[in-house]
Design a protein around this motif. Sequence first.
Motif, PDB file in Angstrom:
ATOM      1  N   ALA A   1       0.896  -1.183  -0.135  1.00  0.00           N
ATOM      2  CA  ALA A   1       0.012  -0.107  -0.041  1.00  0.00           C
ATOM      3  C   ALA A   1       0.829   1.341  -0.046  1.00  0.00           C
ATOM      4  O   ALA A   1       0.533   2.272  -0.567  1.00  0.00           O
ATOM      5  N   ALA A   2       1.800   1.192   0.845  1.00  0.00           N
ATOM      6  CA  ALA A   2       2.886   2.260   0.826  1.00  0.00           C
ATOM      7  C   ALA A   2       3.608   2.616  -0.492  1.00  0.00           C
ATOM      8  O   ALA A   2       3.649   3.710  -0.993  1.00  0.00           O
ATOM      9  N   ARG A   3       3.866   1.546  -1.206  1.00  0.00           N
ATOM     10  CA  ARG A   3       4.446   1.443  -2.429  1.00  0.00           C
ATOM     11  C   ARG A   3       3.567   2.265  -3.561  1.00  0.00           C
ATOM     12  O   ARG A   3       3.943   3.006  -4.363  1.00  0.00           O
ATOM     13  N   ARG A   4       2.202   1.704  -3.453  1.00  0.00           N
ATOM     14  CA  ARG A   4       1.354   2.169  -4.414  1.00  0.00           C
ATOM     15  C   ARG A   4       0.993   3.632  -4.176  1.00  0.00           C
ATOM     16  O   ARG A   4       1.001   4.294  -5.238  1.00  0.00           O
ATOM     17  N   ARG A   5       1.128   3.940  -2.927  1.00  0.00           N
ATOM     18  CA  ARG A   5       0.742   5.439  -2.770  1.00  0.00           C
ATOM     19  C   ARG A   5       1.978   6.392  -3.305  1.00  0.00           C
ATOM     20  O   ARG A   5       1.731   7.258  -3.980  1.00  0.00           O
ATOM     21  N   ARG A   6       2.981   5.761  -3.085  1.00  0.00           N
ATOM     22  CA  ARG A   6       4.311   6.566  -3.510  1.00  0.00           C
ATOM     23  C   ARG A   6       4.171   6.633  -5.087  1.00  0.00           C
ATOM     24  O   ARG A   6       4.450   7.719  -5.576  1.00  0.00           O
ATOM     25  N   GLN A   7       3.796   5.442  -5.705  1.00  0.00           N
ATOM     26  CA  GLN A   7       3.847   5.543  -7.347  1.00  0.00           C
ATOM     27  C   GLN A   7       2.738   6.479  -7.670  1.00  0.00           C
ATOM     28  O   GLN A   7       2.909   7.271  -8.475  1.00  0.00           O
ATOM     29  N   LEU A   8       1.350   6.381  -6.862  1.00  0.00           N
ATOM     30  CA  LEU A   8       0.358   7.433  -7.233  1.00  0.00           C
ATOM     31  C   LEU A   8       0.875   9.027  -7.126  1.00  0.00           C
ATOM     32  O   LEU A   8       0.649   9.880  -7.905  1.00  0.00           O
ATOM     33  N   THR A   9       1.408   9.297  -5.848  1.00  0.00           N
ATOM     34  CA  THR A   9       2.078  10.614  -5.773  1.00  0.00           C
ATOM     35  C   THR A   9       2.865  11.033  -6.941  1.00  0.00           C
ATOM     36  O   THR A   9       2.622  12.115  -7.334  1.00  0.00           O
ATOM     37  N   ASN A  10       3.821   9.979  -7.268  1.00  0.00           N
ATOM     38  CA  ASN A  10       4.868  10.509  -8.191  1.00  0.00           C
ATOM     39  C   ASN A  10       4.084  10.700  -9.537  1.00  0.00           C
ATOM     40  O   ASN A  10       4.364  11.578 -10.497  1.00  0.00           O
ATOM     41  N   VAL A  11       3.043  10.080  -9.949  1.00  0.00           N
ATOM     42  CA  VAL A  11       2.110  10.026 -10.941  1.00  0.00           C
ATOM     43  C   VAL A  11       1.464  11.478 -10.996  1.00  0.00           C
ATOM     44  O   VAL A  11       1.490  12.359 -11.950  1.00  0.00           O
ATOM     45  N   VAL A  12       1.150  11.944  -9.966  1.00  0.00           N
ATOM     46  CA  VAL A  12       0.392  13.255  -9.872  1.00  0.00           C
ATOM     47  C   VAL A  12       1.481  14.312 -10.042  1.00  0.00           C
ATOM     48  O   VAL A  12       1.210  15.484 -10.619  1.00  0.00           O
ATOM     49  N   LYS A  13       2.853  14.383  -9.286  1.00  0.00           N
ATOM     50  CA  LYS A  13       3.758  15.304  -9.685  1.00  0.00           C
ATOM     51  C   LYS A  13       4.259  15.264 -10.864  1.00  0.00           C
ATOM     52  O   LYS A  13       4.396  16.344 -11.546  1.00  0.00           O
ATOM     53  N   GLU A  14       4.200  14.271 -11.792  1.00  0.00           N
ATOM     54  CA  GLU A  14       4.611  14.186 -13.067  1.00  0.00           C
ATOM     55  C   GLU A  14       3.363  15.048 -13.865  1.00  0.00           C
ATOM     56  O   GLU A  14       3.795  15.614 -14.542  1.00  0.00           O
ATOM     57  N   ALA A  15       2.196  14.648 -13.520  1.00  0.00           N
ATOM     58  CA  ALA A  15       1.229  15.137 -14.195  1.00  0.00           C
ATOM     59  C   ALA A  15       1.140  16.785 -14.030  1.00  0.00           C
ATOM     60  O   ALA A  15       0.900  17.526 -15.056  1.00  0.00           O
TER      61      ALA A  15
END
Length: 160
Positions: A6-20
Amino acid sequence: MTDRAAARRRRQLTNVVKEALRDLNMQMALLNRRLGGKVELKDTEWTCLDLLNRQGPLSPTELARRAGQHPATITGVLDRLERGGWVTRERDPESTDRRAVTVRALRERNQELYRTFAGMNKRMDALCRGYSEPELEVIADFLRRTTEAGQVSTEELDTA
């Protein structure tokens, strides 16, 4: 899902948001440059005009502060905006200093801006129609909070 997953998935989603957000920043800069070119405004002129239109009349010093520009730079920007018929400088009636001026956007020129932005405004209206009111509230909150994070980060850079 495990806590680690869950923590890894949250980091991935956070990175997707920052890239967007980076992609959005780049696209908006390109759009603003192109639109500015259509109405013969450079980036800093465009920024100052938008500040004046949205935040009302300002002193040149306050405009420089809000635009993140040196006051000497703002003098040249205001000269160009005034020559282009976008702004006017008026004596500040509340100041004891006779040299004090307030800069005001000339609203009659805004129709030209509205026409130039019409395509983007229509696309944004259509995009927003695809979201519910609660979703739009979350999006607006996220964007406001992102703006605040950017303001704090800018101030940190100014004091560093």
